[in-house]
Design a protein around this motif. Structure first.
Motif, mmCIF file in Angstrom:
data_model
loop_
_atom_site.group_PDB
_atom_site.id
_atom_site.type_symbol
_atom_site.label_atom_id
_atom_site.label_comp_id
_atom_site.label_asym_id
_atom_site.label_seq_id
_atom_site.Cartn_x
_atom_site.Cartn_y
_atom_site.Cartn_z
ATOM 1 N N ASP A 190 2.663 -1.471 1.431
ATOM 2 C CA ASP A 190 2.036 -0.858 0.258
ATOM 3 C C ASP A 190 3.125 -0.436 -0.719
ATOM 4 N N ASP A 202 -2.791 -1.771 -4.946
ATOM 5 C CA ASP A 202 -4.164 -1.576 -5.416
ATOM 6 C C ASP A 202 -5.046 -2.785 -5.115
ATOM 7 N N HIS A 244 4.699 1.967 3.975
ATOM 8 C CA HIS A 244 4.939 2.155 2.547
ATOM 9 C C HIS A 244 6.318 1.618 2.194
ATOM 10 N N GLY A 246 2.884 1.416 -3.448
ATOM 11 C CA GLY A 246 2.533 2.546 -4.304
ATOM 12 C C GLY A 246 1.116 2.514 -4.815
ATOM 13 N N SER A 247 0.187 2.037 -4.008
ATOM 14 C CA SER A 247 -1.209 1.935 -4.433
ATOM 15 C C SER A 247 -1.788 3.309 -4.751
ATOM 16 N N THR A 248 -2.662 3.341 -5.758
ATOM 17 C CA THR A 248 -3.371 4.570 -6.100
ATOM 18 C C THR A 248 -4.811 4.536 -5.610
ATOM 19 N N ASP A 249 -5.221 3.413 -5.001
ATOM 20 C CA ASP A 249 -6.560 3.320 -4.433
ATOM 21 C C ASP A 249 -6.466 3.428 -2.904
ATOM 22 N N ARG A 250 -7.432 2.901 -2.175
ATOM 23 C CA ARG A 250 -7.494 3.042 -0.733
ATOM 24 C C ARG A 250 -6.923 1.813 -0.011
ATOM 25 N N THR A 251 -5.995 1.122 -0.638
ATOM 26 C CA THR A 251 -5.421 -0.070 -0.015
ATOM 27 C C THR A 251 -4.899 0.216 1.381
#
Length: 321
Positions: A74, A43, A94, A76-81
Motif C-alpha cells: 500500500d 486507493d 505499507h 498511502g491509500s486514503t480508502d480501505r485498500t
C-alpha cells in the motif's frame, strides 16, 4: 533488425494456454523455484480484494500451489485498500514500513523497488491492483516461461486493452494511448530490438529476482520502460519474452494524467540515452479557470531512480541470512 525482431517474436511470444497448470507445477517441483506476487496499490479498494481472492483460490490452494507468497504494498491509500486486501487473504505492507531509514518518494516504481526487500521468491510477479474481470492467467501465464525455460529471465504480459464501451461494445486495442504515442515510437527509434513487445508499458510482468536486484528502478511512471530497456542491456533479447493473457480491463487515466505519464516515460528514455546530461524537467499543463481563460499548472517530472537492490545493506544482510 527486422529479421531479429521477427525471429524473437516466433521464439519468445507465447499464449498462457501453451503451459497448462500441471506443467507449471511439475516444473516448479522439479526446479524448486518459489514465486512471489506483488500488487502495488493506491486507493484500489474496489478491485484489489477480488484480485487477491482469485489468486489465492486458483494458484495458492493445496491442489495448485503455484504461488508461494502474495503481498499487497500500500503506497498511502486514503480508502480501505489495506483492509480489503487483508480480508481477502493478502499480506499487506505499507510502503513506508519497508526500508524505513530511507524516506519514501511518491511513485509506482518506488513501491516495486521496495517490494524486493519485502518478498523472498526466486520469481517476482508484479500485477496492477486496478484490474477488472481479473483472471489467474495474468499470473500463471507470465510466470510460466520462467519456470519452464531456464534461459528466460523477464516476461511481459500482452493483451487487448479496450478503451471504455462504444456502441458496438468495447473499443478494442485503443486503451494503450501512452504506449502508442510515446513508448512505442521511442522503442522503435532507439531500441528497435524491443519493437516486438505488444505492451511494453503494461503493469503485469514477472522476472527472476537475480535480474531485478541488478536493475535501477525509476521511482515513477517510467519504471516499466526503464526495466525493459535495462533488462535488454543486462541479459540480452533472448532472455526476454511475452505471453498473451487475453484482455486487460482497468481504470483509465484522464488526459492530464496521461501527459504526466508520457513526460516521465520520455525522461526515462532520455536518461538512458544520455546519462548525466539532463536538467530537471518540468511539465506545464492547463486547466480552465473559474473566471474564464486557462490557468497554467506546472509539476516536476519524475527524475529519481533507486539503485540496484544488490547495493542496499539491508537486502544484502537478508540474502546472507
Amino acid at each position: 533488425m527486422l529479421e531479429e525482431v521477427e525471429r524473437w517474436l516466433a521464439g519468445r511470444s507465447w499464449s498462457a494456454a501453451d503451459r497448462p497448470l500441471d506443467q507449471l507445477l511439475a516444473a516448479k517441483s522439479r526446479t524448486g523455484q518459489t514465486v512471489s506476487v506483488v500488487l502495488p496499490a493506491l486507493d484500489e479498494e474496489a478491485t484489489v480484494g477480488t484480485i487477491v481472492e482469485i489468486i489465492r483460490r486458483d494458484l495458492m490452494s493445496a491442489a495448485v500451489p503455484l504461488v508461494d507468497e502474495l503481498i499487497v504494498v500500500d503506497s498511502g491509500s486514503t480508502d480501505r485498500t489495506a483492509e480489503v486486501a487483508a480480508a481477502a487473504g493478502a499480506r499487506v505492507v505499507h510502503r513506508d514500513a519497508i526500508l524505513p531509514r530511507l524516506a519514501t518518494v511518491p511513485g509506482k516504481g518506488e513501491v516495486l523497488w521496495r517490494s524486493l526487500l519485502a518478498t523472498s521468491g526466486d520469481i517476482v510477479c508484479f500485477v496492477d491492483a486496478d484490474l477488472r474481470e481479473f483472471s489467474a492467467d495474468f499470473v500463471s501465464g507470465i510466470v510460466g516461461p520462467l519456470l519452464t525455460e531456464p534461459q528466460v529471465q523477464f516476461v511481459k504480459a500482452m493483451y487487448d486493452r479496450p478503451l471504455g464501451e462504444g456502441a458496438g461494445g468495447p473499443k478494442a486495442g485503443q486503451g494503450g494511448r501512452v504506449t502508442e504515442l510515446v513508448a512505442r515510437p521511442l522503442l522503435n527509434l532507439h531500441w528497435p530490438q524491443l519493437a516486438g513487445f505488444v505492451q511494453p508499458l503494461g503493469g503485469e510482468y514477472a522476472a527472476r529476482r537475480s535480474l531485478l536486484e541488478q536493475l535501477p528502478f525509476p521511482v515513477g511512471y517510467g519504471v516499466e520502460l526503464g526495466l525493459l530497456v535495462d533488462a535488454l542491456h543486462t541479459v540480452g533479447l533472448d532472455a526476454l519474452a511475452q505471453v498473451d493473457v487475453g484482455v486487460r480491463k482497468h481504470r483509465h487515466q484522464d488526459g492530464q494524467a496521461l501527459g504526466r505519464m508520457a513526460a516521465a516515460i520520455y525522461r526515462t528514455a532520455q536518461l538512458r540515452l544520455a546519462r548525466g546530461h539532463l536538467v530537471r524537467p518540468r511539465l506545464t499543463q492547463f486547466d480552465r479557470g473559474e473566471q474564464g481563460g486557462f490557468v497554467p499548472r506546472t509539476t516536476d517530472v519524475d527524475t529519481e531512480e533507486r539503485p540496484p537492490m544488490r547495493g542496499i545493506p539491508e537486502y544484502e544482510e537478508r540474502r546472507a541470512a
